[in-house]
Design a protein around this motif. Sequence first.
Motif, PDB file in Angstrom:
ATOM      1  N   THR A  42       0.838  -1.207   0.000  1.00 32.89           N
ATOM      2  CA  THR A  42       0.000   0.000   0.000  1.00 32.89           C
ATOM      3  C   THR A  42       0.869   1.252   0.000  1.00 32.89           C
ATOM      4  OG1 THR A  42      -0.125  -0.053   2.417  1.00 32.89           O
ATOM      5  CG2 THR A  42      -1.919  -1.113   1.202  1.00 32.89           C
ATOM      6  N   ASN A  45       0.509   5.851   2.443  1.00 32.26           N
ATOM      7  CA  ASN A  45      -0.859   6.098   1.972  1.00 32.26           C
ATOM      8  C   ASN A  45      -1.300   7.555   2.033  1.00 32.26           C
ATOM      9  OD1 ASN A  45      -1.740   6.749   4.616  1.00 32.26           O
ATOM     10  ND2 ASN A  45      -2.427   4.654   5.030  1.00 32.26           N
ATOM     11  N   LEU A  48      -2.628   9.135  -1.356  1.00 29.70           N
ATOM     12  CA  LEU A  48      -3.833   8.475  -1.856  1.00 29.70           C
ATOM     13  C   LEU A  48      -5.030   8.749  -0.954  1.00 29.70           C
ATOM     14  CD1 LEU A  48      -5.153   6.727  -3.966  1.00 29.70           C
ATOM     15  CD2 LEU A  48      -4.281   4.686  -2.793  1.00 29.70           C
ATOM     16  N   LYS A  49      -4.826   8.794   0.353  1.00 29.01           N
ATOM     17  CA  LYS A  49      -5.931   9.117   1.256  1.00 29.01           C
ATOM     18  C   LYS A  49      -6.436  10.547   1.019  1.00 29.01           C
ATOM     19  CE  LYS A  49      -6.448   7.717   5.470  1.00 29.01           C
ATOM     20  NZ  LYS A  49      -7.492   6.682   5.351  1.00 29.01           N
ATOM     21  N   PRO A 197       2.115   2.737  -3.724  1.00 31.57           N
ATOM     22  CA  PRO A 197       1.343   1.493  -3.791  1.00 31.57           C
ATOM     23  C   PRO A 197       1.695   0.688  -5.041  1.00 31.57           C
ATOM     24  CG  PRO A 197      -0.079   3.358  -3.296  1.00 31.57           C
ATOM     25  CD  PRO A 197       1.244   3.926  -3.688  1.00 31.57           C
ATOM     26  N   VAL A 245      -6.696   1.324   1.868  1.00 30.81           N
ATOM     27  CA  VAL A 245      -6.129   2.629   2.192  1.00 30.81           C
ATOM     28  C   VAL A 245      -7.175   3.510   2.851  1.00 30.81           C
ATOM     29  CG1 VAL A 245      -5.252   4.772   1.167  1.00 30.81           C
ATOM     30  CG2 VAL A 245      -4.318   2.569   0.445  1.00 30.81           C
ATOM     31  N   SER A 250      -4.048   7.347   8.448  1.00 34.18           N
ATOM     32  CA  SER A 250      -3.194   8.078   7.515  1.00 34.18           C
ATOM     33  C   SER A 250      -1.730   8.038   7.944  1.00 34.18           C
ATOM     34  CB  SER A 250      -3.644   9.534   7.407  1.00 34.18           C
ATOM     35  OG  SER A 250      -2.817  10.253   6.517  1.00 34.18           O
TER      36      SER A 250
END
Length: 406
Positions: A42, A45, A48-49, A197, A245, A250
Amino acid sequence: KKIIVTILLGLIMAANVHSQAHPFGIKDVEYQKLLDATLVSTGNNYRLKKVLDKIKKGDEVHIAAIGGSVTEGAGPARFTDGYAYQFFRALQKNYAPNDGKNLYFNNAALSGTPSILGRVRYESDVVEVTGGNPDLLIVEFAVNDGGEELFQWGFEALVRDALLADSNTAVIAFYCAATYGNTMGPKKPVADYYNIPQINMLEVVNSSIQKGLFTKEEYYSDYVHPTKEGHEIMSDALMNLVSKVDKAKSDTPISVPAKPFKEGLSGLIRINGNDENVKISAGSFKGIDPNCQTIKKTNKTNFPYNWYKNASSGNDSFKMDITCKKLLFVYKVQGNWMSEKFGQAEVYIDGKLFATYDGNKAGGWNNCETVLIINENVSAKHNVEVRMANGSENKGFTIVAMGYTK
């Protein structure tokens, strides 16, 4: 008793319907195991979060994908059933308000192309088309690249330059499967270095075929392109990453490493004629070839600006003075069955013959070939000359694009 039987039958039918919702009727538990096995990492993250948060809030979010024919959508009857399009629609349905009208998708994939050409195209086909740096970028070249270091350079250049261009851009490395394997091997250390990721389809597809979850013919439409159901599994693998995710805490944001993993093609600049480091005298290559490779989403040429010599335009060399470390040269390969005949062109670097490239091949389909013609560690002035080889003076040749590093 009748009520109990009816309830049980209803539950069984509901379970079967839910199971059948997965490709090839794979049951829920087995399918989740399959998807989890595709997830290599992942990564960090944080980016992406942030993208997911923007999607949920209804903010404008731009998603882009760059890769080869699998990402372009080859395999299904409709290219819009390719995994990248399915993934975009799944994001709209599952995460975005108002039918996902705040999401925009730019599929910049081009059939038969490697990551080195992807990097040449990145600014013009991703950033300019998107209207800025994308919020989320999927990079897929694992079945188009070879295992040579040059392709590792191309992959890193896409990842690194996208991350550096905008601190909010999230990048996902996607390694597709092919019957002949993929090149995750040299890509994974780069993706690990940038902590992004990663998804790998190869081992999961191979093991699923061995276990009888589906056949090779059910997953692949040929030797590399998935069927519609195969693309669906790929899309679901991406959604599985997104789901994990989304549910995770986070991570702390991290900086892009100060130095690249390899001193390769990061910071590559596409030559467009308006560059103080480049001076071009096109000679007989003054035309624009209207028949370069097309991209599925528009069915138009992906290279509207190029350097083209036809049979009647003369025989003057293309000459370029450039200050660079590395130079990528992209030329068109035309089928030898076509009415217009292409020939061989010689490329000279600083007065010495570097290589001869054939623009006329039996398997040509107006596709691009990308080669590295200057490869130095220190920037220096160079002269590049392209002239037609003996016997090809009255034939065509197209320089599709070029890119260099300072």
